[in-house]
Design an enzyme around this catalytic site. Sequence first.
Site, PDB file in Angstrom:
ATOM      1  N   LYS A  43      -6.492  -1.957   4.652  1.00 22.28           N
ATOM      2  CA  LYS A  43      -7.775  -2.733   5.959  1.00 22.28           C
ATOM      3  C   LYS A  43      -7.179  -2.396   7.213  1.00 22.28           C
ATOM      4  O   LYS A  43      -7.563  -2.088   7.989  1.00 22.28           O
ATOM      5  CB  LYS A  43      -7.745  -4.313   6.031  1.00 22.28           C
ATOM      6  CG  LYS A  43      -8.148  -4.901   6.857  1.00 22.28           C
ATOM      7  CD  LYS A  43     -10.140  -4.879   6.569  1.00 22.28           C
ATOM      8  CE  LYS A  43     -10.660  -5.367   7.519  1.00 22.28           C
ATOM      9  NZ  LYS A  43     -12.297  -4.599   7.453  1.00 22.28           N
ATOM     10  N   GLU A  46     -16.336   4.144  -0.263  1.00 21.43           N
ATOM     11  CA  GLU A  46     -15.305   3.486   0.057  1.00 21.43           C
ATOM     12  C   GLU A  46     -15.098   2.601  -0.953  1.00 21.43           C
ATOM     13  O   GLU A  46     -14.159   2.417  -1.673  1.00 21.43           O
ATOM     14  CB  GLU A  46     -15.135   3.567   0.832  1.00 21.43           C
ATOM     15  CG  GLU A  46     -15.555   2.257   1.728  1.00 21.43           C
ATOM     16  CD  GLU A  46     -15.203   2.028   3.393  1.00 21.43           C
ATOM     17  OE1 GLU A  46     -13.859   2.248   3.714  1.00 21.43           O
ATOM     18  OE2 GLU A  46     -15.918   1.469   4.544  1.00 21.43           O
ATOM     19  N   ASN A  92       6.875  -3.002   6.169  1.00 17.49           N
ATOM     20  CA  ASN A  92       5.932  -2.264   6.329  1.00 17.49           C
ATOM     21  C   ASN A  92       5.563  -1.252   7.010  1.00 17.49           C
ATOM     22  O   ASN A  92       6.405  -1.593   8.333  1.00 17.49           O
ATOM     23  CB  ASN A  92       4.939  -3.746   7.074  1.00 17.49           C
ATOM     24  CG  ASN A  92       3.269  -2.614   7.435  1.00 17.49           C
ATOM     25  OD1 ASN A  92       3.437  -3.834   8.669  1.00 17.49           O
ATOM     26  ND2 ASN A  92       2.892  -1.614   6.877  1.00 17.49           N
ATOM     27  N   GLY A  93       4.946   0.399   7.033  1.00 26.19           N
ATOM     28  CA  GLY A  93       5.665   1.143   7.894  1.00 26.19           C
ATOM     29  C   GLY A  93       6.276   2.553   7.207  1.00 26.19           C
ATOM     30  O   GLY A  93       6.635   2.656   5.939  1.00 26.19           O
ATOM     31  N   LYS A 121     -19.718   3.816   4.496  1.00 36.35           N
ATOM     32  CA  LYS A 121     -19.345   2.453   3.573  1.00 36.35           C
ATOM     33  C   LYS A 121     -19.455   3.260   2.283  1.00 36.35           C
ATOM     34  O   LYS A 121     -18.934   2.305   1.147  1.00 36.35           O
ATOM     35  CB  LYS A 121     -20.604   2.230   4.133  1.00 36.35           C
ATOM     36  CG  LYS A 121     -20.593   0.115   4.411  1.00 36.35           C
ATOM     37  CD  LYS A 121     -19.650   0.191   5.311  1.00 36.35           C
ATOM     38  CE  LYS A 121     -18.129   0.417   5.631  1.00 36.35           C
ATOM     39  NZ  LYS A 121     -17.795   0.258   7.854  1.00 36.35           N
ATOM     40  N   TRP A 149       0.544  -1.411  -0.158  1.00 35.35           N
ATOM     41  CA  TRP A 149       0.362  -0.365  -0.116  1.00 35.35           C
ATOM     42  C   TRP A 149       0.713   1.044  -0.087  1.00 35.35           C
ATOM     43  O   TRP A 149       1.766   1.790   1.314  1.00 35.35           O
ATOM     44  CB  TRP A 149      -0.938  -0.106   1.030  1.00 35.35           C
ATOM     45  CG  TRP A 149      -2.140   0.990   1.172  1.00 35.35           C
ATOM     46  CD1 TRP A 149      -3.224   1.630   0.671  1.00 35.35           C
ATOM     47  CD2 TRP A 149      -1.654   2.219   1.841  1.00 35.35           C
ATOM     48  NE1 TRP A 149      -3.613   1.783   0.911  1.00 35.35           N
ATOM     49  CE2 TRP A 149      -3.691   3.036   1.401  1.00 35.35           C
ATOM     50  CE3 TRP A 149      -0.810   3.012   2.620  1.00 35.35           C
ATOM     51  CZ2 TRP A 149      -3.727   4.307   1.802  1.00 35.35           C
ATOM     52  CZ3 TRP A 149      -1.525   4.074   2.533  1.00 35.35           C
ATOM     53  CH2 TRP A 149      -2.348   4.894   3.079  1.00 35.35           C
ATOM     54  N   HIS A 151     -29.024  24.075   7.889  1.00 35.08           N
ATOM     55  CA  HIS A 151     -27.759  25.313   7.789  1.00 35.08           C
ATOM     56  C   HIS A 151     -26.931  25.512   7.269  1.00 35.08           C
ATOM     57  O   HIS A 151     -25.809  25.599   7.527  1.00 35.08           O
ATOM     58  CB  HIS A 151     -27.662  24.509   9.599  1.00 35.08           C
ATOM     59  CG  HIS A 151     -28.076  24.921  10.661  1.00 35.08           C
ATOM     60  ND1 HIS A 151     -28.851  26.378  11.175  1.00 35.08           N
ATOM     61  CD2 HIS A 151     -29.138  24.378  11.564  1.00 35.08           C
ATOM     62  CE1 HIS A 151     -29.841  25.751  11.954  1.00 35.08           C
ATOM     63  NE2 HIS A 151     -29.778  24.410  12.023  1.00 35.08           N
TER      64      HIS A 151
HETATM   65  C1  F6R Z   1     -13.978   1.399   6.979  1.00 32.51           C
HETATM   66  C2  F6R Z   1     -12.650   0.834   7.425  1.00 32.51           C
HETATM   67  C3  F6R Z   1     -12.037   1.954   8.696  1.00 32.51           C
HETATM   68  C4  F6R Z   1     -11.934   1.767   9.487  1.00 32.51           C
HETATM   69  C5  F6R Z   1     -10.822   2.626  10.259  1.00 32.51           C
HETATM   70  C6  F6R Z   1      -9.977   2.300  11.748  1.00 32.51           C
HETATM   71  O1  F6R Z   1     -14.904   0.559   6.892  1.00 32.51           O
HETATM   72  O2  F6R Z   1     -13.067  -0.226   7.589  1.00 32.51           O
HETATM   73  O3  F6R Z   1     -13.111   3.169   8.283  1.00 32.51           O
HETATM   74  O4  F6R Z   1     -12.616   0.910  10.265  1.00 32.51           O
HETATM   75  O5  F6R Z   1      -9.448   2.420   8.799  1.00 32.51           O
HETATM   76  O6  F6R Z   1      -9.699   0.843  10.945  1.00 32.51           O
HETATM   77  P1  F6R Z   1      -9.513  -0.398  13.483  1.00 32.51           P
HETATM   78  O7  F6R Z   1     -10.842  -0.556  13.909  1.00 32.51           O
HETATM   79  O8  F6R Z   1      -8.698  -1.572  12.494  1.00 32.51           O
HETATM   80  O9  F6R Z   1      -8.626   0.666  13.992  1.00 32.51           O
END
Ligand code: F6R
Length: 602
Positions: free
Chosen positions: A597, A481, A98-99, A478, A74, A497
């Site tokens: 994710k 995205e 990663n990071g 939702k 990513w 408003h």
């Molecule tokens: C939206 C979604 C993101 C996560 C957010 C936090 O569908 O999945 O907005 O909710 O990135 O992620 P977590 O819950 O893993 O800290």
Amino acid sequence: MCGIVGVLGNHEAAPLLVEALKRLEYRGYDSAGIATVDAGRLDRRRAVGKLVELSDLLVHDPLSGKSGIGHTRWATHGGPTLVNAHPHRAGPVAVVHNGIIENFRELRAEMREKGYETVTQTDTETVALVTQDLMAQGLQPDEAAIAALARLKGAFALAFLFEGEDDLIVAARQGSPLAIGWGDGEMFLGSDAIALAPLTDRITYLEEGDVAVLNRGGAEIRDRNGNRVNRPVRRVLIDASRIEKGGHRHFMAKEIAEQPAVLREALDHYLQDDGIAMPQIDFTDVDRVVLVACGTAFYACQTARYWFEELARLPAECDIASEFRYREPPLSERTLAVFVSQSGETADTLAALRYCRDKARIVSVVNVAESSIARESDLALPILAGAEIGVASTKAFTCQLAVLMLMALKAAKDRGRIGDDALAGHLNDVRTLPGLVSHALTVEPAIEDAARALSQAQDVLFLGRGTMYPLAMEGALKLKEISYIHAEGYASGELKHGPIALIDGSVPVIVMAPRDRLFDKTVSNMQEVMAREGQVILITDAAGAEAAGEGTREVLQMPPVPPLLAPIVYAIAAQLLAYHTAIAKGTDVDQPRNLAKSVTVE
Ligand code: F6R
């Protein structure tokens, strides 16, 4: 963000690496690559796009060797191009990462000054160059990697593979998770245990600052001070069916459908005959709750705020983690700081949690029990949603809501705001939740029709009052995205408003309004929308449908629900609406563009 894997095996590594990366693709999917060592020869293959592109490449251009590392990306530094794809190689060393390496500019300048050529826009390349440079100065590969690590600032997980070393991987964790898997005469590495599930169930989670030197005989782990340490090896059983689609077209569809079952599991965990099993929290000495999270989890927090205040009369605040941590809010030992996270690895939420350390009592509400957020909390409450693979969070959201709702009820009871009978009444309602969610799922065909029309829209508004307000924002998130349609969630009363200026005949407005004490107010706002030709899709119950009158474009009927449960039940409609709109648009539901994710960078 980004997934990394490593294999020191007894079989060809490439297929194992690709299979393990498949399980990490939720962490990023804009390019992928692997490197192997075969009879001392280090080589790599990389491809832009999803993992399938790498698999195809390997068919035509295979990579042999029983040792290897792999990466699914990513992008943070540098676009998703081939040259920026990992593994990054500098002479005898290949690195996956990663990071973010925060001081990479200084290191890159230093390396350039020494005559090394840089060819990528990534921060990772610098790690490979610094290691190469240290090896050129005579350090052994593992010593060079460890010395290079000491020069890095930032949050990362890294794995190093070396030319001439068929039995060596160096791995490090500083801010991004990393798990070691133990096989029989084989060793594995992965950003999470899911990646290693088919290979081994014996897992060691590295701690912050750990560096591990792996060979087929085992792992030598040193902590941040360079001391040899033993980290426990745990059996981590991952039910394979939980990470497969189980006959559904997408993980998201499967995860939406699973909600009655996972909610039942979560409720069974916390509900006792006469109360709520959260003995470790005593709300009698809490005078304020601070709820912190990102994205969907933040909307779960916003919903919980209504519950803590209304049921328990306990002041509650919510903040987005990335703002909270820099706002430096005052806290006290009577503050309960609650961190909500599906992955338990979200960098901003973790940083916010660390800000609260020694200032407040820290409780997390997490899905991944072994995650950093869970481990760094005074108390971690699992939501028991099971592995969530679809990038858009669904079942984790409703399970987060269920656990937060039970926390608020516990607070109400502890603080004497409700008695035994009232609590028993609420808990009886709560026990009906899985059935109500099953009922809500039966509305799918009607939602599918509504979604087809929605897929033509440029902009969509979601409106709600009370706990339907955070759900309106979640519904909009939702939809954005996974369908890429611009959507906003507003408090119904706020519309006039400003946002009402957006309304015309082309704007669908989703109104979420169970027939509760706020219903009439919301319907007035809905009338204001319809008077301006806004196309209203009303999500309500039978009583609401009857009371709403005429003029809506569509009514999607939810079962009648106790007000406390409404956000959880109505979430199903919001999720299905987004899902079917994305299907109608033909977008990539499980892996929407630009997202990952697990958001392990700030
Ligand atoms: C939206 C979604 C993101 C996560 C957010 C936090 O569908 O999945 O907005 O909710 O990135 O992620 P977590 O819950 O893993 O800290």
